[in-house]
Design an enzyme around this catalytic site. Structure first.
Site, PDB file in Angstrom:
ATOM      1  N   GLY A 104       2.251   1.608  -3.631  1.00  0.00           N
ATOM      2  CA  GLY A 104       0.941   1.828  -4.257  1.00  0.00           C
ATOM      3  C   GLY A 104      -0.091   3.263  -4.244  1.00  0.00           C
ATOM      4  O   GLY A 104      -0.171   3.670  -5.391  1.00  0.00           O
ATOM      5  N   ASP A 105       0.514   3.752  -3.220  1.00  0.00           N
ATOM      6  CA  ASP A 105       0.068   5.099  -2.545  1.00  0.00           C
ATOM      7  C   ASP A 105       0.910   5.850  -3.641  1.00  0.00           C
ATOM      8  O   ASP A 105      -0.127   7.022  -4.056  1.00  0.00           O
ATOM      9  CB  ASP A 105       0.483   5.295  -1.502  1.00  0.00           C
ATOM     10  N   ALA A 106       2.482   5.957  -3.832  1.00  0.00           N
ATOM     11  CA  ALA A 106       3.089   6.766  -4.367  1.00  0.00           C
ATOM     12  C   ALA A 106       2.418   6.427  -6.341  1.00  0.00           C
ATOM     13  O   ALA A 106       2.337   7.520  -6.708  1.00  0.00           O
ATOM     14  CB  ALA A 106       4.003   6.723  -4.210  1.00  0.00           C
ATOM     15  N   ALA A 115       0.267  -1.281   0.119  1.00  0.00           N
ATOM     16  CA  ALA A 115       0.090  -0.090  -0.015  1.00  0.00           C
ATOM     17  C   ALA A 115       0.384   1.625  -0.260  1.00  0.00           C
ATOM     18  O   ALA A 115       0.688   2.714  -1.078  1.00  0.00           O
ATOM     19  CB  ALA A 115      -0.601  -0.038   1.304  1.00  0.00           C
ATOM     20  N   ASP A 144      -0.547   8.322  -7.141  1.00  0.00           N
ATOM     21  CA  ASP A 144      -0.692   9.683  -7.011  1.00  0.00           C
ATOM     22  C   ASP A 144       0.321  10.020  -8.154  1.00  0.00           C
ATOM     23  O   ASP A 144      -0.349  10.907  -8.636  1.00  0.00           O
ATOM     24  CB  ASP A 144      -0.124   9.719  -6.019  1.00  0.00           C
TER      25      ASP A 144
END
Length: 151
Positions: free
Chosen positions: A32-34, A29, A37
């Site tokens: 994955g967030d980066a 995560a 984004d």
């Protein structure tokens, strides 16, 4: 076959690829967030040159936990068994934090979504990431054509 961005970065930093199935769902995560984004920021900037504050507002609406939760809701039927398992591992992970403007359920679904994005990225499967993101954004009415950079 052309190598993906993750393989390229690992090579440039002189690092070996790891077995991503052993990564914690929260680590998936995290990356994955980066990646998500970066995709959203690229999409917003790609729509045209405008004030940075407006770009930030546009991107923020698409990367917040509530939107990610909505995305995974429309994507669930499109996921493979492996992708569904990764999502569920992320969703069920015990996170020490929580989003400010989302329910616990939305936050957990968003964490699962980010874990899936991270897994696909580390698997060098940007094509699948883009397929899912574009499909999901279109289904929730926030696709590229609905991204306004004017103002």
């Amino acid at each position: 076959m052309e190598k993906g961005i993750n393989a390229y970065l690992l090579q440039k930093f002189g690092m070996d690829s790891q077995d991503i199935r052993n990564y914690s769902p929260l680590v998936l995560a995290y990356i994955g967030d980066a990646i998500y984004d970066l995709i959203i920021r690229s999409m917003v900037v790609g729509k045209g040159n405008t004030h940075v504050n407006h770009l930030h507002r546009q991107a923020s609406q698409l990367v917040k936990a509530r939107t990610q939760s909505e995305l995974i809701g429309v994507l669930m039927q499109e996921l493979t068994e492996e992708e569904t398992a990764v999502y569920k591992r992320g969703r069920n992970a015990k996170s020490p934090t929580m989003a400010k403007n989302a329910t616990m359920g939305e936050y957990r679904r968003a964490t699962g979504f980010e874990a899936l994005m991270g897994y696909l990225y580390l698997d060098d499967n940007m094509e699948r990431i883009m397929e899912l993101v574009l499909y999901g954004l279109e289904r929730i009415g926030k696709g590229v054509q609905n991204c306004d950079t004017k103002n």
